[in-house]
Design a protein around this motif. Structure first.
Motif, PDB file in Angstrom:
ATOM      1  N   MET A 119       0.848  -1.169   0.000  1.00 51.48           N
ATOM      2  CA  MET A 119       0.000   0.000   0.000  1.00 51.48           C
ATOM      3  C   MET A 119       0.894   1.233   0.000  1.00 51.48           C
ATOM      4  N   THR A 120       0.416   2.301  -0.513  1.00 51.76           N
ATOM      5  CA  THR A 120       1.247   3.488  -0.608  1.00 51.76           C
ATOM      6  C   THR A 120       1.166   4.330   0.653  1.00 51.76           C
ATOM      7  N   THR A 121       0.223   4.081   1.533  1.00 49.94           N
ATOM      8  CA  THR A 121       0.124   4.830   2.767  1.00 49.94           C
ATOM      9  C   THR A 121       0.823   4.069   3.875  1.00 49.94           C
ATOM     10  N   SER A 122       0.951   4.722   5.039  1.00 49.59           N
ATOM     11  CA  SER A 122       1.601   4.069   6.165  1.00 49.59           C
ATOM     12  C   SER A 122       0.594   3.353   7.053  1.00 49.59           C
ATOM     13  N   ALA A 123      -0.626   3.184   6.586  1.00 50.26           N
ATOM     14  CA  ALA A 123      -1.646   2.497   7.371  1.00 50.26           C
ATOM     15  C   ALA A 123      -1.288   1.019   7.500  1.00 50.26           C
ATOM     16  N   PRO A 124      -1.427   0.461   8.702  1.00 46.65           N
ATOM     17  CA  PRO A 124      -1.116  -0.966   8.868  1.00 46.65           C
ATOM     18  C   PRO A 124      -2.135  -1.838   8.129  1.00 46.65           C
ATOM     19  N   LEU A 125      -1.675  -3.005   7.720  1.00 45.56           N
ATOM     20  CA  LEU A 125      -2.561  -3.964   7.056  1.00 45.56           C
ATOM     21  C   LEU A 125      -3.441  -4.636   8.095  1.00 45.56           C
ATOM     22  N   ARG A 126      -4.644  -5.044   7.688  1.00 39.40           N
ATOM     23  CA  ARG A 126      -5.577  -5.732   8.571  1.00 39.40           C
ATOM     24  C   ARG A 126      -6.006  -7.044   7.933  1.00 39.40           C
ATOM     25  N   PRO A 127      -6.129  -8.110   8.731  1.00 36.34           N
ATOM     26  CA  PRO A 127      -6.654  -9.363   8.177  1.00 36.34           C
ATOM     27  C   PRO A 127      -8.024  -9.120   7.543  1.00 36.34           C
ATOM     28  N   GLY A 128      -8.237  -9.710   6.380  1.00 30.09           N
ATOM     29  CA  GLY A 128      -9.484  -9.537   5.644  1.00 30.09           C
ATOM     30  C   GLY A 128      -9.428  -8.446   4.599  1.00 30.09           C
ATOM     31  N   GLU A 129      -8.398  -7.609   4.657  1.00 37.10           N
ATOM     32  CA  GLU A 129      -8.245  -6.529   3.682  1.00 37.10           C
ATOM     33  C   GLU A 129      -7.950  -7.117   2.302  1.00 37.10           C
ATOM     34  N   ILE A 155      -6.071 -11.446  -0.436  1.00 36.25           N
ATOM     35  CA  ILE A 155      -6.694 -11.090   0.837  1.00 36.25           C
ATOM     36  C   ILE A 155      -5.636 -11.278   1.906  1.00 36.25           C
ATOM     37  N   VAL A 156      -5.500 -10.306   2.792  1.00 37.76           N
ATOM     38  CA  VAL A 156      -4.550 -10.411   3.892  1.00 37.76           C
ATOM     39  C   VAL A 156      -5.106 -11.414   4.907  1.00 37.76           C
ATOM     40  N   VAL A 157      -4.339 -12.474   5.171  1.00 38.49           N
ATOM     41  CA  VAL A 157      -4.732 -13.502   6.138  1.00 38.49           C
ATOM     42  C   VAL A 157      -4.140 -13.174   7.506  1.00 38.49           C
ATOM     43  N   ARG A 158      -2.865 -12.807   7.509  1.00 35.94           N
ATOM     44  CA  ARG A 158      -2.176 -12.472   8.752  1.00 35.94           C
ATOM     45  C   ARG A 158      -1.278 -11.282   8.465  1.00 35.94           C
ATOM     46  N   ALA A 159      -1.281 -10.323   9.391  1.00 39.42           N
ATOM     47  CA  ALA A 159      -0.459  -9.127   9.229  1.00 39.42           C
ATOM     48  C   ALA A 159       0.362  -8.906  10.494  1.00 39.42           C
ATOM     49  N   PRO A 160       1.551  -8.314  10.359  1.00 39.42           N
ATOM     50  CA  PRO A 160       2.359  -8.045  11.548  1.00 39.42           C
ATOM     51  C   PRO A 160       1.658  -7.037  12.462  1.00 39.42           C
ATOM     52  N   ALA A 161       1.851  -7.209  13.770  1.00 38.06           N
ATOM     53  CA  ALA A 161       1.225  -6.306  14.737  1.00 38.06           C
ATOM     54  C   ALA A 161       1.806  -4.904  14.654  1.00 38.06           C
ATOM     55  N   GLU A 162       3.078  -4.812  14.338  1.00 36.28           N
ATOM     56  CA  GLU A 162       3.758  -3.519  14.249  1.00 36.28           C
ATOM     57  C   GLU A 162       4.180  -3.240  12.812  1.00 36.28           C
ATOM     58  N   GLY A 163       4.195  -1.973  12.466  1.00 40.37           N
ATOM     59  CA  GLY A 163       4.680  -1.580  11.150  1.00 40.37           C
ATOM     60  C   GLY A 163       3.628  -1.692  10.063  1.00 40.37           C
ATOM     61  N   ALA A 164       4.004  -1.220   8.895  1.00 38.74           N
ATOM     62  CA  ALA A 164       3.114  -1.258   7.734  1.00 38.74           C
ATOM     63  C   ALA A 164       3.931  -1.705   6.528  1.00 38.74           C
ATOM     64  N   TYR A 181       0.774 -16.910   0.273  1.00 39.30           N
ATOM     65  CA  TYR A 181       2.128 -16.374   0.129  1.00 39.30           C
ATOM     66  C   TYR A 181       2.544 -15.726   1.442  1.00 39.30           C
ATOM     67  N   VAL A 182       3.811 -15.929   1.833  1.00 40.69           N
ATOM     68  CA  VAL A 182       4.325 -15.368   3.077  1.00 40.69           C
ATOM     69  C   VAL A 182       5.594 -14.571   2.797  1.00 40.69           C
ATOM     70  N   ASP A 183       5.874 -13.614   3.712  1.00 36.80           N
ATOM     71  CA  ASP A 183       7.130 -12.875   3.616  1.00 36.80           C
ATOM     72  C   ASP A 183       8.241 -13.716   4.243  1.00 36.80           C
ATOM     73  N   ALA A 184       9.476 -13.225   4.205  1.00 38.34           N
ATOM     74  CA  ALA A 184      10.631 -13.987   4.680  1.00 38.34           C
ATOM     75  C   ALA A 184      10.516 -14.370   6.156  1.00 38.34           C
ATOM     76  N   SER A 185       9.947 -13.510   6.982  1.00 37.82           N
ATOM     77  CA  SER A 185       9.831 -13.794   8.412  1.00 37.82           C
ATOM     78  C   SER A 185       8.520 -14.511   8.771  1.00 37.82           C
ATOM     79  N   GLU A 186       7.663 -14.717   7.782  1.00 37.51           N
ATOM     80  CA  GLU A 186       6.353 -15.358   7.934  1.00 37.51           C
ATOM     81  C   GLU A 186       5.444 -14.634   8.929  1.00 37.51           C
ATOM     82  N   THR A 187       5.586 -13.308   8.999  1.00 34.65           N
ATOM     83  CA  THR A 187       4.674 -12.513   9.828  1.00 34.65           C
ATOM     84  C   THR A 187       3.531 -11.943   8.992  1.00 34.65           C
TER      85      THR A 187
END
Length: 104
Positions: free
Chosen positions: A1-11, A23-32, A66-72
């Protein structure tokens, strides 16, 4: 996303360069984290499903997680496309299936 808004599951996110949707299944608690497809940031999905007619050799596969390198961060592909998914510039990988326990 181009904004600094954090991702939310279901987005729901859509590629700006191909027919990929996730669809975002799992998102990190911190950061965007910045999710991109084909090198271009993904945008909030709106409207109907994109056409995949005539698409050859999709890189993003329907129904795969699909997951990122840290699987967060985990996303589910709801529409295939030719772009490669990445998180903060690092390619995302298909999540490995969990082995089921053996039954006797």
């Amino acid at each position: 996303m181009t904004t600094s808004a954090p991702l939310r599951p279901g987005e729901q996110l859509a590629s700006a360069v191909c027919s990929t949707r996730v669809i975002v299944v799992r998102a990190p608690a911190e950061g965007a984290p910045l999710i991109a497809c084909g090198g271009t940031p993904m945008v909030p999905a709106t409207g109907g499903r994109p056409s995949t007619a005539g698409m050859t050799d999709p890189r993003t596969l329907l129904g795969k997680r699909y997951v990122d390198a840290s699987e967060t961060l985990e996303v589910l592909c709801t529409s295939p496309g030719v772009g490669e998914l990445s998180c903060d510039g690092v390619p995302m990988t298909i999540k490995a299936a969990k082995a089921l326990p053996a039954s006797d």
